[in-house]
Design a protein around this motif. Structure first.
Motif, PDB file in Angstrom:
ATOM      1  N   ALA A   1       4.904  33.933  39.910  1.00 52.82           N
ATOM      2  CA  ALA A   1       3.801  34.681  39.300  1.00 52.82           C
ATOM      3  C   ALA A   1       2.911  35.209  40.411  1.00 52.82           C
ATOM      4  O   ALA A   1       2.460  34.444  41.255  1.00 52.82           O
ATOM      5  CB  ALA A   1       3.004  33.780  38.365  1.00 52.82           C
ATOM      6  N   VAL A   2       2.690  36.521  40.404  1.00 54.55           N
ATOM      7  CA  VAL A   2       1.955  37.158  41.499  1.00 54.55           C
ATOM      8  C   VAL A   2       0.594  37.629  40.981  1.00 54.55           C
ATOM      9  O   VAL A   2       0.499  38.673  40.334  1.00 54.55           O
ATOM     10  CB  VAL A   2       2.730  38.371  42.052  1.00 54.55           C
ATOM     11  CG1 VAL A   2       2.164  38.792  43.407  1.00 54.55           C
ATOM     12  CG2 VAL A   2       4.217  38.076  42.172  1.00 54.55           C
TER      13      VAL A   2
ATOM     14  N   THR B   1       0.303  37.958  47.940  1.00 54.41           N
ATOM     15  CA  THR B   1       0.399  39.198  48.696  1.00 54.41           C
ATOM     16  C   THR B   1      -0.221  40.414  48.013  1.00 54.41           C
ATOM     17  O   THR B   1      -0.442  41.440  48.646  1.00 54.41           O
ATOM     18  CB  THR B   1       1.878  39.483  49.016  1.00 54.41           C
ATOM     19  OG1 THR B   1       2.662  39.083  47.882  1.00 54.41           O
ATOM     20  CG2 THR B   1       2.332  38.686  50.208  1.00 54.41           C
ATOM     21  N   ARG B   2      -0.475  40.321  46.712  1.00 51.00           N
ATOM     22  CA  ARG B   2      -1.179  41.457  46.088  1.00 51.00           C
ATOM     23  C   ARG B   2      -2.657  41.441  46.438  1.00 51.00           C
ATOM     24  O   ARG B   2      -3.346  42.468  46.316  1.00 51.00           O
ATOM     25  CB  ARG B   2      -1.031  41.393  44.565  1.00 51.00           C
ATOM     26  CG  ARG B   2       0.263  41.995  44.046  1.00 51.00           C
ATOM     27  CD  ARG B   2       0.379  41.791  42.552  1.00 51.00           C
ATOM     28  NE  ARG B   2      -0.487  42.648  41.779  1.00 51.00           N
ATOM     29  CZ  ARG B   2      -0.895  42.369  40.530  1.00 51.00           C
ATOM     30  NH1 ARG B   2      -0.536  41.232  39.954  1.00 51.00           N
ATOM     31  NH2 ARG B   2      -1.665  43.201  39.881  1.00 51.00           N
ATOM     32  N   LEU B   3      -3.150  40.291  46.826  1.00 50.67           N
ATOM     33  CA  LEU B   3      -4.572  40.200  47.204  1.00 50.67           C
ATOM     34  C   LEU B   3      -4.678  40.557  48.675  1.00 50.67           C
ATOM     35  O   LEU B   3      -4.797  39.696  49.530  1.00 50.67           O
ATOM     36  CB  LEU B   3      -5.088  38.778  46.958  1.00 50.67           C
ATOM     37  CG  LEU B   3      -4.948  38.286  45.520  1.00 50.67           C
ATOM     38  CD1 LEU B   3      -5.457  36.857  45.382  1.00 50.67           C
ATOM     39  CD2 LEU B   3      -5.747  39.197  44.599  1.00 50.67           C
ATOM     40  N   ASN B   4      -4.607  41.849  48.961  1.00 51.06           N
ATOM     41  CA  ASN B   4      -4.464  42.246  50.361  1.00 51.06           C
ATOM     42  C   ASN B   4      -5.537  43.234  50.815  1.00 51.06           C
ATOM     43  O   ASN B   4      -5.294  44.089  51.644  1.00 51.06           O
ATOM     44  CB  ASN B   4      -3.068  42.830  50.590  1.00 51.06           C
ATOM     45  CG  ASN B   4      -2.831  44.051  49.728  1.00 51.06           C
ATOM     46  OD1 ASN B   4      -3.710  44.417  48.938  1.00 51.06           O
ATOM     47  ND2 ASN B   4      -1.691  44.679  49.864  1.00 51.06           N
TER      48      ASN B   4
ATOM     49  N   VAL C   1     -12.173  38.843  53.588  1.00 54.93           N
ATOM     50  CA  VAL C   1     -10.875  39.428  53.286  1.00 54.93           C
ATOM     51  C   VAL C   1     -10.179  38.608  52.212  1.00 54.93           C
ATOM     52  O   VAL C   1     -10.487  37.436  52.013  1.00 54.93           O
ATOM     53  CB  VAL C   1      -9.964  39.500  54.542  1.00 54.93           C
ATOM     54  CG1 VAL C   1     -10.629  40.293  55.641  1.00 54.93           C
ATOM     55  CG2 VAL C   1      -9.615  38.108  55.046  1.00 54.93           C
ATOM     56  N   GLU C   2      -9.236  39.250  51.546  1.00 49.83           N
ATOM     57  CA  GLU C   2      -8.409  38.526  50.590  1.00 49.83           C
ATOM     58  C   GLU C   2      -7.286  37.797  51.348  1.00 49.83           C
ATOM     59  O   GLU C   2      -6.944  38.165  52.473  1.00 49.83           O
ATOM     60  CB  GLU C   2      -7.856  39.508  49.550  1.00 49.83           C
ATOM     61  CG  GLU C   2      -8.960  40.043  48.641  1.00 49.83           C
ATOM     62  CD  GLU C   2      -8.450  40.913  47.503  1.00 49.83           C
ATOM     63  OE1 GLU C   2      -9.009  40.810  46.404  1.00 49.83           O
ATOM     64  OE2 GLU C   2      -7.502  41.699  47.721  1.00 49.83           O
ATOM     65  N   PRO C   3      -6.706  36.763  50.711  1.00 49.85           N
ATOM     66  CA  PRO C   3      -5.796  35.883  51.468  1.00 49.85           C
ATOM     67  C   PRO C   3      -4.483  36.543  51.855  1.00 49.85           C
ATOM     68  O   PRO C   3      -3.832  36.121  52.803  1.00 49.85           O
ATOM     69  CB  PRO C   3      -5.543  34.729  50.491  1.00 49.85           C
ATOM     70  CG  PRO C   3      -5.782  35.311  49.142  1.00 49.85           C
ATOM     71  CD  PRO C   3      -6.894  36.305  49.334  1.00 49.85           C
ATOM     72  N   GLY C   4      -4.095  37.613  51.138  1.00 47.65           N
ATOM     73  CA  GLY C   4      -2.819  38.243  51.443  1.00 47.65           C
ATOM     74  C   GLY C   4      -2.906  39.288  52.541  1.00 47.65           C
ATOM     75  O   GLY C   4      -1.902  39.921  52.881  1.00 47.65           O
ATOM     76  N   VAL C   5      -4.104  39.467  53.117  1.00 40.51           N
ATOM     77  CA  VAL C   5      -4.241  40.433  54.205  1.00 40.51           C
ATOM     78  C   VAL C   5      -3.446  39.939  55.407  1.00 40.51           C
ATOM     79  O   VAL C   5      -3.533  38.772  55.788  1.00 40.51           O
ATOM     80  CB  VAL C   5      -5.726  40.625  54.590  1.00 40.51           C
ATOM     81  CG1 VAL C   5      -5.861  41.454  55.852  1.00 40.51           C
ATOM     82  CG2 VAL C   5      -6.479  41.273  53.445  1.00 40.51           C
TER      83      VAL C   5
ATOM     84  N   THR D   1      -8.515  32.034  47.975  1.00 36.21           N
ATOM     85  CA  THR D   1      -8.530  33.358  47.349  1.00 36.21           C
ATOM     86  C   THR D   1      -9.398  34.374  48.095  1.00 36.21           C
ATOM     87  O   THR D   1      -9.324  35.570  47.807  1.00 36.21           O
ATOM     88  CB  THR D   1      -8.990  33.267  45.885  1.00 36.21           C
ATOM     89  OG1 THR D   1     -10.179  32.486  45.837  1.00 36.21           O
ATOM     90  CG2 THR D   1      -7.920  32.614  45.021  1.00 36.21           C
ATOM     91  N   LYS D   2     -10.268  33.896  48.985  1.00 33.94           N
ATOM     92  CA  LYS D   2     -11.001  34.811  49.874  1.00 33.94           C
ATOM     93  C   LYS D   2     -11.286  34.051  51.158  1.00 33.94           C
ATOM     94  O   LYS D   2     -11.435  32.837  51.134  1.00 33.94           O
ATOM     95  CB  LYS D   2     -12.343  35.237  49.266  1.00 33.94           C
ATOM     96  CG  LYS D   2     -12.232  36.260  48.168  1.00 33.94           C
ATOM     97  CD  LYS D   2     -13.610  36.802  47.763  1.00 33.94           C
ATOM     98  CE  LYS D   2     -13.481  37.707  46.546  1.00 33.94           C
ATOM     99  NZ  LYS D   2     -13.185  36.959  45.305  1.00 33.94           N
ATOM    100  N   VAL D   3     -11.386  34.787  52.266  1.00 37.30           N
ATOM    101  CA  VAL D   3     -11.662  34.144  53.535  1.00 37.30           C
ATOM    102  C   VAL D   3     -12.761  34.918  54.260  1.00 37.30           C
ATOM    103  O   VAL D   3     -12.698  36.146  54.361  1.00 37.30           O
ATOM    104  CB  VAL D   3     -10.394  34.108  54.437  1.00 37.30           C
ATOM    105  CG1 VAL D   3     -10.645  33.254  55.671  1.00 37.30           C
ATOM    106  CG2 VAL D   3      -9.186  33.574  53.676  1.00 37.30           C
ATOM    107  N   ALA D   4     -13.779  34.193  54.717  1.00 35.94           N
ATOM    108  CA  ALA D   4     -14.826  34.800  55.546  1.00 35.94           C
ATOM    109  C   ALA D   4     -14.511  34.456  56.996  1.00 35.94           C
ATOM    110  O   ALA D   4     -14.472  33.279  57.356  1.00 35.94           O
ATOM    111  CB  ALA D   4     -16.198  34.247  55.161  1.00 35.94           C
TER     112      ALA D   4
END
Ligand SMILES: Cc1cc2nc3c(=O)[nH]c(=O)nc-3n(C[C@H](O)[C@H](O)[C@H](O)COP(=O)(O)OP(=O)(O)OC[C@H]3O[C@@H](n4cnc5c(N)ncnc54)[C@H](O)[C@@H]3O)c2cc1C
Lengths: 456, 478
Positions: free
Chosen positions: B42-43, B89-92, B106-110, B203-206
């Motif tokens: 599930a993406v 990877t969709r969270l890019n 940034v989102e984790p899939g970046v 789900t997010k990274v600073a």
């Protein structure tokens, strides 16, 4: 809460092979003395002492140099002071590895002196380094001015031995500078105020001592002008050690009795960035920017020039000091408010960087000594006993409100508890996880009980 | 299963739920060695959807395995217990670059390198640079606490991540750490980084950004033997110089690389050091001069120096193609990640040579020498005799050597499935028990990535040279 008696506790400690102190008075917190004082000298003895105490469910306060015991609420119960100063050895120092392993009771000052012989240092600058222990500094977790150049104390820790409430000795990390073997449990104890375990030994990544250092001092008519000036220079990648903005009281304390002879820097060559800019209404107060750089001589000289030019173009009067004088001034700035021992009241404010100036100015005239760490958005302020705000509770409540509006938090530090003021302020996200950590590592709730965020 | 799939489809959209075997196959491996098929993929397209997926999986009693780019080298993203595999990877998107605060959200899939690309116009970069940075995601970096060649001077992922938004096992979203430099409370950020996706989903990274260096100089020093090169590493650091990177290649690696890229390494070269210094131009000039002197004093026969980007890239070329070149020497390799104090590199390499002789398998070394982070690469052919078994045994012997020399099992790739059975070489039962208590503290249970990091008593996994590395193309390097 434990019903243990002083005699039982002392006997159990002695049976476990741990020396017991005669005098409990120096360990009083908020007027309460512990039943007993344990004086371990090895990690094994720390373990034995904690095992003995937890057998009674006795409440334990780990004790280092005592310089930060004003941090956090007073313990909700207090049976045993665990004085860590007997563990004062440097266990291993390999200069070419740039690592050092040290016992928690070693003072930061003694460690620095030993490292200096190899032209290395641990870039930690707690107040009163001659008294502050490595363990206590890590447990308190906050950075001094050197946080600008090197980050929080946690960034330097690469391994740890900690003792859990039941006496279990737990290792995490190791003595290599890069290591992802297992979970980073040491992170829990750095800044955990000894509520999840007692730090017994730590291994640090250290750095070479800069070949040269210098400090630019600049007097500004407003805090905002100082921040503007630094914003320009900070982006160049100069070898900054610290950038602190001091109010008048802090500057006076920092330079008092120092034979500081700042060299004036000629303003002749420097033009204001924008001479047309409207002149801001002058504040009554002067703000002193203290920018310290360290590295190779050529880099230091260039940095001094860059800072001086930026400050002068923002209308400041600029001077500079180098080497021993620069270091002496840095010690004073790090000691802010602590020169004569822990202050009657101190606050640390942390806001997003862009709100730093508002945070330091919102303290108002009620703050006798305050400094903003310009590139970190952290404000330290301290009050001496004879200069406390009239109504501390009201002052701190309104300060919290104003800082909250800036998106920040206020931590209040005071050796005597202030009724009606939570030293930590409101808990943030994921507090349930923090509570879960306390339940997992100290299920009896005996380590520094009730002293941490949210009453943990 | 059907109910689970339907709920997942409602949460993320049916396009983004994969159930057909041929679709699931893509997700049965990462950069390491073991394989296992997920029950369903599930993406999610947002943090809220990721949280929903976690909640759904939890209700159905199946695990969630978060996945980034699948470049992990310890089997971290392998769904050993099946369940829901959740590629991030969709969270890019790079959500924000705050130049004044020198940070990005940034989102984790970046993909790692895309952060630096987005920051470059502002004169900034994200420092940690895993060799896989063109493919690996920041979410995977956070999970593994990834390092890279330039972490010598700047530190690893944990030193550059200010905070994360996470999904906890109960499906709630929370921030740990954040924009500010000091936050009261336990450093949850710090224990989550490097927890290999077993406690929460990011789900997010600073991240913190740093100014681009004004000057960079790269040096390539050629030595006749590995001992001299090892001594030079200690001597550089001992001289008070902390370069941005010190990388090393041994004789076997050089012999593999030279025919491939014709870097002009002398045929008798025993070791090559790549040293990079960066910062203000004045100290860079001085330090590069001193590094050259130290190398010559330690027996270097030649030091090539480049300050221009194209020429610098040429010096790096051998290093960056080493893994691919080694891949041509044998059909399989087993890549280790042990780490030793940098003063013990010489001894570690000697013992690795002995182990190579003992097990009659070539072992090449191409690694982050400044950090003491070895990457011994055991070359073998699984089709020939008992080479597979011997390669495993040789690997164990190498890891034991690292521990004996005061080091650790993994410098940057993580424990995952690959090294879990060796954890007791490093840690006592009490240490491991204390680490295991993080799970209940986070309320994680078996929700996230079960069966990783801790010893299970099961036998070690199969070793195969993995297509994931091949997928990265000829320029993949570690
Ligand atoms: C050629 C090559 C060179 C390499 N060089 C280096 C190097 O120099 N330094 C280095 O450190 N590593 C290196 N690696 C290893 C690998 O690239 C890193 O471990 C990287 O961090 C993995 O990122 P990923 O996105 O591929 O994660 P994946 O492999 O997909 O996953 C790795 C782990 O992270 C977890 N995870 C992924 N995303 C999330 C998320 N959003 N939330 C929670 N958990 C998550 C997964 O469950 C898994 O446990 C290299 C790999 C290859 C193939």
């Amino acid at each position: 809460m434990s019903n243990v008696t002083a005699a039982d506790l002392a006997r159990a400690l002695q049976d476990a092979g741990v020396a017991v102190g005669a005098d409990t008075a120096p360990y009083a917190l908020a007027g309460v003395e512990p039943l007993a004082v344990a004086l371990p000298t090895t990690v094994e003895e720390v373990s034995a002492a904690l095992a003995a105490a937890s057998g009674f469910g006795a409440a334990v306060v780990p004790w280092g140099g005592g310089t930060r015991q004003g941090l956090g609420s007073p313990p909700s119960s207090y049976d045993l002071a665990l004085d860590m100063r007997g563990l004062d050895r440097i266990v291993a120092h390999e200069p070419a590895d740039l690592t050092v392993t040290v016992q928690a009771g070693c003072t930061v000052g003694a460690l620095q002196a030993a490292l200096k012989r190899s032209w290395q240092w641990l870039p930690l600058d707690p107040p009163l380094p001659g008294r502050a222990t490595v363990g206590g500094t890590l447990a308190a977790g906050s950075a001094g001015p050197l946080g600008t150049g090197f980050g929080l104390p946690r960034e330097m820790v690469i391994g740890m031995r900690a003792v859990l409430a039941d006496g279990t000795v737990v290792k995490s990390g190791g003595n290599v500078v890069k290591n992802v073997t297992g979970f980073a449990l040491d992170r829990l104890h750095v800044g955990g105020l000894g509520t999840l375990g007692v730090i017994a030994e730590a291994t640090f990544k250290i750095v070479p001592t800069p070949l040269k250092e210098a400090t630019v001092t600049a007097a500004f008519a407003s805090a905002a002008a100082a921040a503007d000036a630094s914003a320009g220079v900070a982006s160049i990648g100069l070898p900054m050690l610290s950038v602190e903005l001091l109010n008048e009281a802090a500057w006076a304390r920092a330079t008092e009795g120092l034979s500081l002879r700042p060299e004036p820097i000629s303003a002749a060559a420097v033009q204001p960035v924008n001479p047309e800019a409207p002149v801001e209404p002058a504040e009554e107060r002067t703000w002193h920017l203290v920018a310290r750089v360290g590295g190779r001589p050529a880099a230091v000289i260039r940095s001094v020039d860059a800072w001086a030019a930026a400050c002068e173009s923002h209308g400041a009067t600029v001077g500079w000091v180098e080497d021993a004088e620069s270091a002496a001034l840095a010690d004073r700035v790090a000691d802010l408010g602590w020169h004569d021992g822990p202050p009657a009241l101190a606050v640390r404010i942390s806001v997003p960087l862009s709100q730093g100036v508002d945070a330091v100015t919102t303290l108002g005239d009620a703050a006798p000594a305050a400094a903003l760490s310009v590139t970190r958005g952290v404000v330290r302020a301290a009050w001496a006993a004879d200069a406390l705000p009239d109504d501390r509770v009201a002052y701190l409540a309104s300060l919290r409100e104003r800082v909250a509006a800036l998106g920040g938090t206020v931590v209040v530090e005071s050796p005597t508890p202030i009724g009606g003021v939570d030293p930590w302020g409101p808990v943030g996200d994921a507090f349930e996880v923090m509570r879960g950590l306390k339940e997992q590592y100290d299920p009896q709730g005996v380590l520094n009980p009730g002293r941490f965020l949210g009453g943990l | 299963m059907d109910a689970l799939v339907r709920e997942l489809q409602r949460a993320v959209g049916s396009r983004y739920v994969l159930t057909r075997p041929q679709e699931l196959l893509v997700y049965e491996y990462d950069g390491a060695v073991e394989r296992a098929l997920p029950g369903v993929v599930a993406v999610p397209g947002s943090a809220a959807q990721a949280a929903q997926v976690v909640g759904i999986a939890r209700r159905h009693g199946v695990p969630v395995v978060p996945r980034g780019a699948g470049t992990g080298l310890s089997g971290g993203a392998i769904p050993v217990y099946g369940g829901v595999l959740m590629p991030m990877t969709r969270l890019n998107r790079v959500l924000e670059i705050d130049v004044a605060e020198r940070m990005a959200i940034v989102e984790p899939g970046v993909v790692n390198i895309d952060i630096s690309k987005a920051a470059e116009p502002y004169g900034l970069r994200y420092a940690p640079d895993p060799s896989s940075q063109k493919a690996c995601t920041i979410g995977g970096n956070v999970a593994e606490n990834a390092g890279g060649p330039h972490c010598l001077a700047y530190g690893v992922t944990t030193n550059h991540v200010m905070g994360m938004e996470i999904v906890l096992a109960d499906g709630s979203l929370a921030w740990v750490g954040g924009r500010r430099h000091e936050l009261p409370g336990y450093d949850l950020r710090g224990v989550l980084i490097g927890s290999e996706g077993t406690l929460a989903v990011t789900t997010k990274v600073a991240v913190r950004l740093q100014p681009l260096p004004e000057a960079v100089t790269t040096m390539l020093a050629i030595f006749q033997d590995e001992d001299d090169a090892s001594n030079a590493v200690s001597a550089i650091v001992g001289a008070g110089i902390v370069p941005a990177a010190i990388e090393m290649m041994d004789r076997l690696t050089i012999q593999a690389v030279e025919p491939a890229i014709h870097a002009g390494y002398p045929p008798d070269a025993g070791a090559v050091l790549l040293v990079e210094v960066e910062g203000l131009s004045e100290p860079v000039a001085e330090e590069s001069e001193e590094v050259q002197q130290v190398c010559y004093r330690n027996g270097a026969t030649e030091v090539r120096v480049a300050a221009d980007p194209t020429l610098r890239e040429r010096l790096w070329a051998g290093r960056k193609t080493a893994l691919g070149a080694l891949g041509r020497l044998a059909p399989n390799y087993y890549l280790l990640d042990g780490v030793v104090p940098r003063t013990k590199i010489l001894e570690a390499l000697r013992r690795i040579r002995e182990i190579s002789g003992e097990y009659a398998l070539p072992i090449a070394n191409v690694f982050h020498a400044g950090d003491g982070n070895l990457h011994p690469c055991i070359l073998f052919d699984e089709r020939v005799g008992d080479q597979l078994r011997r390669s495993k045994e040789a690997g164990a012997a190498v890891l034991r050597t690292c521990i004996d020399l005061g080091g650790a099992l993994s410098g940057e790739h993580g424990v995952g499935l690959e090294k879990q059975e060796y954890m007791d070489l490093c840690f006592s039962d009490a240490d491991l028990d204390a680490m295991a208590r993080l799970n209940p503290a986070f309320g994680a249970g078996d929700t996230f990535n079960p069966g990783k990091v801790f010893p299970t008593g099961a036998s070690c996994v199969e070793l195969l040279q993995h297509p994931a590395i091949a997928r990265l193309g000829a320029d993949a390097f570690v």
